[in-house]
Motif scaffolding. Structure first.
Motif, mmCIF file in Angstrom:
data_model
loop_
_atom_site.group_PDB
_atom_site.id
_atom_site.type_symbol
_atom_site.label_atom_id
_atom_site.label_comp_id
_atom_site.label_asym_id
_atom_site.label_seq_id
_atom_site.Cartn_x
_atom_site.Cartn_y
_atom_site.Cartn_z
ATOM 1 N N ILE A 138 39.094 91.272 -32.765
ATOM 2 C CA ILE A 138 37.751 92.012 -32.042
ATOM 3 C C ILE A 138 37.695 93.005 -33.234
ATOM 4 C CG2 ILE A 138 36.854 93.214 -30.369
ATOM 5 C CD1 ILE A 138 38.576 91.796 -28.380
ATOM 6 N N LEU A 139 36.159 92.990 -33.660
ATOM 7 C CA LEU A 139 35.537 93.982 -34.501
ATOM 8 C C LEU A 139 34.995 94.792 -33.571
ATOM 9 C CD1 LEU A 139 34.550 91.771 -37.596
ATOM 10 C CD2 LEU A 139 36.857 92.867 -37.318
ATOM 11 N N GLY A 140 35.201 96.094 -33.570
ATOM 12 C CA GLY A 140 34.692 96.931 -32.703
ATOM 13 C C GLY A 140 35.157 97.302 -31.296
ATOM 14 N N LEU A 141 35.947 98.361 -31.174
ATOM 15 C CA LEU A 141 36.579 98.553 -29.976
ATOM 16 C C LEU A 141 35.901 99.864 -29.183
ATOM 17 C CD1 LEU A 141 40.243 98.423 -30.845
ATOM 18 C CD2 LEU A 141 38.820 96.718 -29.517
ATOM 19 N N GLY A 142 34.734 99.775 -28.778
ATOM 20 C CA GLY A 142 33.715 100.759 -28.018
ATOM 21 C C GLY A 142 34.194 100.523 -26.585
ATOM 22 N N GLU A 143 33.367 101.165 -25.842
ATOM 23 C CA GLU A 143 33.515 100.931 -24.326
ATOM 24 C C GLU A 143 33.653 99.471 -23.939
ATOM 25 O OE1 GLU A 143 33.532 102.408 -20.388
ATOM 26 O OE2 GLU A 143 33.552 103.451 -22.379
ATOM 27 N N LEU A 144 32.726 98.300 -24.659
ATOM 28 C CA LEU A 144 32.746 97.089 -24.042
ATOM 29 C C LEU A 144 33.883 96.391 -24.890
ATOM 30 C CD1 LEU A 144 29.101 96.292 -24.339
ATOM 31 C CD2 LEU A 144 30.285 96.984 -22.385
ATOM 32 N N GLY A 145 34.214 96.713 -26.153
ATOM 33 C CA GLY A 145 35.269 95.931 -26.822
ATOM 34 C C GLY A 145 36.540 96.202 -26.358
ATOM 35 N N ILE A 146 36.672 97.252 -25.767
ATOM 36 C CA ILE A 146 38.157 97.595 -25.280
ATOM 37 C C ILE A 146 38.521 97.125 -23.985
ATOM 38 C CG2 ILE A 146 39.367 99.378 -23.931
ATOM 39 C CD1 ILE A 146 38.490 101.617 -25.873
ATOM 40 N N LYS A 147 37.424 96.842 -23.281
ATOM 41 C CA LYS A 147 37.613 95.963 -22.007
ATOM 42 C C LYS A 147 37.857 94.555 -22.141
ATOM 43 C CE LYS A 147 34.916 99.231 -18.970
ATOM 44 N NZ LYS A 147 33.647 99.360 -18.131
ATOM 45 N N VAL A 148 37.069 94.133 -23.083
ATOM 46 C CA VAL A 148 37.183 92.758 -23.582
ATOM 47 C C VAL A 148 38.601 92.724 -23.995
ATOM 48 C CG1 VAL A 148 36.273 90.974 -25.436
ATOM 49 C CG2 VAL A 148 34.806 92.020 -23.872
ATOM 50 N N ALA A 149 39.147 93.350 -25.084
ATOM 51 C CA ALA A 149 40.375 93.305 -26.016
ATOM 52 C C ALA A 149 41.383 93.175 -24.536
ATOM 53 C CB ALA A 149 40.487 94.277 -26.695
ATOM 54 N N THR A 188 43.749 86.057 -37.676
ATOM 55 C CA THR A 188 42.687 85.772 -36.592
ATOM 56 C C THR A 188 42.352 84.288 -36.398
ATOM 57 O OG1 THR A 188 41.962 87.947 -36.321
ATOM 58 C CG2 THR A 188 40.484 86.335 -35.683
ATOM 59 N N ASP A 189 42.423 83.697 -35.191
ATOM 60 C CA ASP A 189 41.705 82.243 -35.247
ATOM 61 C C ASP A 189 40.301 82.268 -34.728
ATOM 62 O OD1 ASP A 189 44.377 81.081 -36.150
ATOM 63 O OD2 ASP A 189 45.048 81.683 -33.979
ATOM 64 N N LEU A 190 39.811 83.366 -33.830
ATOM 65 C CA LEU A 190 38.743 83.582 -33.289
ATOM 66 C C LEU A 190 38.259 85.099 -33.526
ATOM 67 C CD1 LEU A 190 36.367 82.473 -31.758
ATOM 68 C CD2 LEU A 190 37.674 83.177 -29.488
ATOM 69 N N LEU A 191 37.326 85.160 -34.384
ATOM 70 C CA LEU A 191 36.948 86.512 -34.654
ATOM 71 C C LEU A 191 35.721 86.933 -33.878
ATOM 72 C CD1 LEU A 191 36.957 88.930 -36.702
ATOM 73 C CD2 LEU A 191 35.334 87.732 -37.975
ATOM 74 N N VAL A 192 35.890 88.084 -33.170
ATOM 75 C CA VAL A 192 34.661 88.299 -32.103
ATOM 76 C C VAL A 192 34.066 89.659 -32.740
ATOM 77 C CG1 VAL A 192 33.929 89.038 -29.936
ATOM 78 C CG2 VAL A 192 35.855 87.301 -30.150
ATOM 79 N N ASN A 193 32.864 89.451 -33.090
ATOM 80 C CA ASN A 193 32.061 90.868 -33.546
ATOM 81 C C ASN A 193 31.091 91.478 -32.603
ATOM 82 O OD1 ASN A 193 30.964 92.528 -35.662
ATOM 83 N ND2 ASN A 193 28.861 91.407 -35.408
ATOM 84 N N LEU A 194 31.542 92.792 -32.369
ATOM 85 C CA LEU A 194 31.157 93.557 -31.273
ATOM 86 C C LEU A 194 30.747 94.843 -31.889
ATOM 87 C CD1 LEU A 194 33.448 93.009 -28.160
ATOM 88 C CD2 LEU A 194 30.821 92.854 -28.297
ATOM 89 N N LEU A 195 30.608 94.929 -33.339
ATOM 90 C CA LEU A 195 30.449 96.231 -33.947
ATOM 91 C C LEU A 195 28.989 96.671 -33.663
ATOM 92 C CD1 LEU A 195 31.660 95.272 -37.457
ATOM 93 C CD2 LEU A 195 32.651 97.093 -35.859
ATOM 94 N N PRO A 196 28.965 98.101 -33.544
ATOM 95 C CA PRO A 196 27.431 98.589 -33.598
ATOM 96 C C PRO A 196 26.587 98.414 -34.999
ATOM 97 C CG PRO A 196 28.841 100.333 -34.139
ATOM 98 C CD PRO A 196 29.853 99.111 -33.862
ATOM 99 N N ASN A 197 25.196 98.505 -34.804
ATOM 100 C CA ASN A 197 24.608 98.122 -36.045
ATOM 101 C C ASN A 197 24.386 99.432 -36.661
ATOM 102 O OD1 ASN A 197 23.004 96.459 -37.604
ATOM 103 N ND2 ASN A 197 21.133 96.958 -36.543
#
Length: 312
Positions: A138-149, A188-197
């Protein structure tokens, strides 16, 4: 006075109802009202037009009615000292988890292959497979990324995350820096991009980076379309280095059909969705806005305050 701008009167009506239920003492107005702009102290907005904020001489703060704030931090009509507050999570994390579960189960069950074979009228089953789950990065561990991870770690997936600064997360290996970025991609087999712009993330999903993924890896982009180099992705899909790309965000939305249809529309290894991975739920969003207004009234620091230097 709070000025609500959503750009869709049907949506505004429901948001107004939520404000009335949760903060009946707060006067909330929209473009449909006769407004004394000098009395407006707060604005809640969704993608306002250029020079929108010049109408409000006494504005004390802006609430982004979404998690992303890139469209606000770069505006010239918002003073640099004016606080911008973003939503931390308004029902979006669970929607993202559901979306990503759809993708991971599609890959685990080879359903992307069967969808393609149906179009080709091919009756062919895949050989028996192991119970191994894809390694998720997971690229991006903000509020949403942390919960997803954390949710995927709870479900038994091997999860790595990449973040600008180090953080400790139970069940999740957090990597930082350029070396950490490369190591995450390679494992990584599945890359998830959640980075801010931001300027730093523009074009980060390019050939040089994506080809570090193992052969047969897949990509999900639910961050921003500006972070993906479209032609590089297509090249890696065509060469079969990447198996599947699931894209919810694009540089231009809707995805162009004219003068020439964008190749994502018909590429056999691309699944597209129309920016629906996570909607803002008005009830929860209004709850956050009202809470922050109370914090500000008491001289406290609001939640979700945007760092203008970082862009999020």
């Amino acid at each position: 006075m709070f000025y609500l701008h959503f750009g869709d009167e049907r949506e505004e009506d429901y948001w107004l109802k939520c404000f009335k239920q949760q903060a009946p003492e707060l006067r909330v107005v929209t473009a449909k009202d006769k407004v004394d702009f000098e009395k407006v102290h707060w604005a809640g907005v969704w993608n306002p037009k250029p020079n929108f904020f010049k109408s409000f001489p006494n504005l004390q703060g802006v609430f982004a009615l979404s998690a992303g704030v890139d469209a606000l931090v770069s505006r010239e009509d918002i003073p640099n000292n004016l606080p911008i507050m973003r939503l931390l999570d308004a029902g979006m994390a669970q929607q993202m988890i559901d979306y990503l579960l759809w993708v991971t189960l599609t890959l685990q069950g080879d359903f992307d292959l069967y969808i393609a074979r149906q179009k080709q009228k091919i009756w062919q089953a895949e050989p028996s497979k192991s119970l191994d789950k894809p390694r998720i990065g997971i690229l991006g561990l903000g509020e949403l990324g942390i919960k997803v991870a954390q949710k995927f770690a709870e479900l038994g997936y091997s999860v790595k995350g990449w973040k600008r600064t180090a953080v400790s997360l139970q069940g999740v290996e957090v990597l930082v820096g350029d070396e950490g970025f490369s190591n995450l991609l390679k494992q990584t087999d599945l890359l998830v991009n959640l980075l801010p712009n931001t300027q730093a993330t523009a074009g980060i999903l390019n050939k040089q980076n994506l080809e570090k993924l193992p052969q047969g890896a897949s990509l999900v982009n639910i961050g921003r379309g500006q972070q993906l180099v479209d032609s590089d992705l297509i090249s890696l899909l065509d060469s079969k280095h990447l198996r599947l790309a699931v894209l919810d965000v694009f540089k231009t939305e809707p995805l162009p059909l004219e003068p020439v249809a964008h190749p994502f529309w018909t590429h056999p290894q691309v699944l597209i969705t129309p920016h629906i991975a996570a909607y803002t739920l008005p009830e929860l969003a209004v709850e956050q806005v009202v809470d922050n207004l109370k914090r500000l009234a008491q001289g406290e620091k609001p939640l979700g305050l945007v760092d203008l230097a970082l862009g999020y």
